[in-house]
Design a protein around this motif. Structure first.
Motif, PDB file in Angstrom:
ATOM      1  N   ARG A  78    -106.050  -1.639  34.762  1.00 58.46           N
ATOM      2  CA  ARG A  78    -104.650  -2.063  34.856  1.00 58.46           C
ATOM      3  C   ARG A  78    -103.747  -1.268  33.932  1.00 58.46           C
ATOM      4  N   THR A  79    -102.518  -1.208  34.320  1.00 60.99           N
ATOM      5  CA  THR A  79    -101.500  -0.494  33.549  1.00 60.99           C
ATOM      6  C   THR A  79    -100.314  -1.420  33.323  1.00 60.99           C
ATOM      7  N   GLN A  80     -99.692  -1.294  32.152  1.00 56.72           N
ATOM      8  CA  GLN A  80     -98.468  -2.057  31.881  1.00 56.72           C
ATOM      9  C   GLN A  80     -97.285  -1.106  31.956  1.00 56.72           C
ATOM     10  N   LYS A  93     -81.634  -5.676  36.345  1.00 52.86           N
ATOM     11  CA  LYS A  93     -82.276  -6.321  35.203  1.00 52.86           C
ATOM     12  C   LYS A  93     -83.016  -5.231  34.443  1.00 52.86           C
ATOM     13  N   LEU A  94     -82.728  -5.143  33.146  1.00 50.51           N
ATOM     14  CA  LEU A  94     -83.302  -4.065  32.344  1.00 50.51           C
ATOM     15  C   LEU A  94     -84.573  -4.529  31.627  1.00 50.51           C
ATOM     16  N   ASP A  95     -85.440  -3.573  31.356  1.00 53.89           N
ATOM     17  CA  ASP A  95     -86.646  -3.828  30.553  1.00 53.89           C
ATOM     18  C   ASP A  95     -87.521  -4.947  31.107  1.00 53.89           C
ATOM     19  N   THR A  96     -87.827  -4.876  32.371  1.00 45.47           N
ATOM     20  CA  THR A  96     -88.763  -5.857  32.946  1.00 45.47           C
ATOM     21  C   THR A  96     -90.188  -5.346  32.720  1.00 45.47           C
ATOM     22  N   ALA A  97     -91.073  -6.249  32.315  1.00 44.60           N
ATOM     23  CA  ALA A  97     -92.451  -5.866  31.956  1.00 44.60           C
ATOM     24  C   ALA A  97     -93.436  -6.347  33.012  1.00 44.60           C
ATOM     25  N   TRP A  98     -94.168  -5.418  33.554  1.00 46.46           N
ATOM     26  CA  TRP A  98     -95.110  -5.731  34.637  1.00 46.46           C
ATOM     27  C   TRP A  98     -96.496  -5.221  34.273  1.00 46.46           C
ATOM     28  N   GLU A  99     -97.501  -5.851  34.862  1.00 52.17           N
ATOM     29  CA  GLU A  99     -98.864  -5.326  34.718  1.00 52.17           C
ATOM     30  C   GLU A  99     -99.545  -5.365  36.077  1.00 52.17           C
ATOM     31  N   LEU A 143     -98.971  -1.859  41.825  1.00 51.65           N
ATOM     32  CA  LEU A 143     -99.346  -3.042  42.591  1.00 51.65           C
ATOM     33  C   LEU A 143     -99.446  -4.114  41.510  1.00 51.65           C
ATOM     34  N   ALA A 144     -98.396  -4.907  41.388  1.00 52.02           N
ATOM     35  CA  ALA A 144     -98.263  -5.769  40.214  1.00 52.02           C
ATOM     36  C   ALA A 144     -98.880  -7.134  40.448  1.00 52.02           C
ATOM     37  N   MET A 145     -99.522  -7.621  39.401  1.00 53.29           N
ATOM     38  CA  MET A 145    -100.129  -8.956  39.409  1.00 53.29           C
ATOM     39  C   MET A 145     -99.508  -9.851  38.360  1.00 53.29           C
ATOM     40  N   SER A 146     -98.843  -9.256  37.389  1.00 53.96           N
ATOM     41  CA  SER A 146     -98.219 -10.118  36.389  1.00 53.96           C
ATOM     42  C   SER A 146     -96.874  -9.582  35.942  1.00 53.96           C
ATOM     43  N   PHE A 147     -96.061 -10.525  35.468  1.00 50.20           N
ATOM     44  CA  PHE A 147     -94.727 -10.218  34.985  1.00 50.20           C
ATOM     45  C   PHE A 147     -94.552 -10.892  33.637  1.00 50.20           C
ATOM     46  N   ASP A 148     -94.054 -10.155  32.662  1.00 52.64           N
ATOM     47  CA  ASP A 148     -93.771 -10.709  31.346  1.00 52.64           C
ATOM     48  C   ASP A 148     -95.002 -11.380  30.717  1.00 52.64           C
ATOM     49  N   GLY A 149     -96.149 -10.771  30.910  1.00 44.20           N
ATOM     50  CA  GLY A 149     -97.370 -11.256  30.272  1.00 44.20           C
ATOM     51  C   GLY A 149     -98.053 -12.431  30.958  1.00 44.20           C
ATOM     52  N   LYS A 150     -97.489 -12.869  32.078  1.00 50.36           N
ATOM     53  CA  LYS A 150     -98.096 -14.013  32.795  1.00 50.36           C
ATOM     54  C   LYS A 150     -98.312 -13.634  34.258  1.00 50.36           C
TER      55      LYS A 150
END
Ligand code: MTE
Ligand code: MO
Length: 225
Positions: A78-80, A93-99, A143-150
């Protein structure tokens, strides 16, 4: 042009000018408004899944069709990423964090034929969107499975969504079910309904100029996180 088409209504929307602080000015595409909240936009209902039968199907211009269970996807490296996202209805929306799994890492498992130059993302509810394969090879395509650590919430696309931050966010299909590789480009849902085929927000590629009627006025009913 039908007066009720979504593309026509967005063109008429009266957006008050919002001062964008200088530090972020170069990150906000023309005509966009920055929001701290996370709008929720989609066609139809939030789907429910039985994860024991859920699968991601890869087909089209590939040497061999494949299907992946969610477990198989979770086992991949996985990559963040942190990125800015831009919706054609004018919120950014700025600085959205995905994994998730980098699209180009996922492709290591797929033998795409040389003629497979375009991709159609197939998603619920019968949503589809097209992107050239080249656009999916970058450092920020997940291919994202999480957003903002969840884990993703169902409304934001759980279990799996695409994140293509350099294009308007309708290209970032939620609830992906299939990835189709194609020889020729083909339009997806919004691309057939008055939106630009390429969708670069910094070029303001919002509309194709051909608008056809759409019954729903999604930004008026907008929900937020
Ligand atoms: N399956 C599916 N994916 C979709 C959509 C949709 O209607 N169905 N809408 C797109 C649009 S227009 C936007 S702006 C984003 C919204 O994602 P969010 O609800 O997580 O903000 O999802 C995109 N992905
Ligand atoms: Mo959107």
């Amino acid at each position: 042009m039908h007066k009720d088409s979504k593309a026509e209504r967005i063109k008429r929307m009266n957006i008050p000018a919002v001062e964008v602080p200088e530090e972020i000015a170069d990150r906000v595409p023309p005509g966009q408004v920055v929001t701290e909240r996370f709008p929720i936009l989609h066609e139809g209902e939030v789907p429910k899944y039985d994860m024991s039968t859920w699968s991601l199907r890869v087909f089209g211009e590939v040497a061999e069709e494949k299907s992946f269970s969610y477990e198989e996807l979770l086992a991949l490296p996985r990559t963040q990423i942190v990125c800015d996202i831009h919706c054609v209805t004018r919120w950014s929306k700025l600085d959205t964090a995905w994994e998730g799994v980098l699209f180009r890492d996922f492709l290591k498992l797929i033998n795409v034929k040389p003629e497979g130059k375009y991709v159609m993302l197939h998603a619920d509810n019968e949503y589809e969107t097209n992107v050239p394969l080249e656009d999916l090879m970058g450092d920020h395509i997940l291919l994202a499975m999480s957003f903002d650590g969840k884990p993703l919430t169902p409304k934001h696309g759980w279990p799996l969504r695409l994140v293509v931050p350099h294009l308007y966010f309708w290209k970032s299909a939620k609830w992906i079910q299939g990835i189709e590789f194609m020889k020729e480009d083909r339009e997806g849902f919004w691309e057939r309904n008055g939106f630009h085929n390429v969708a670069d927000p910094f070029e303001e590629q919002r509309f194709s100029g051909e608008a056809i009627p759409i019954p729903e006025d999604e930004w008026v009913r907008k929900e937020f996180d």
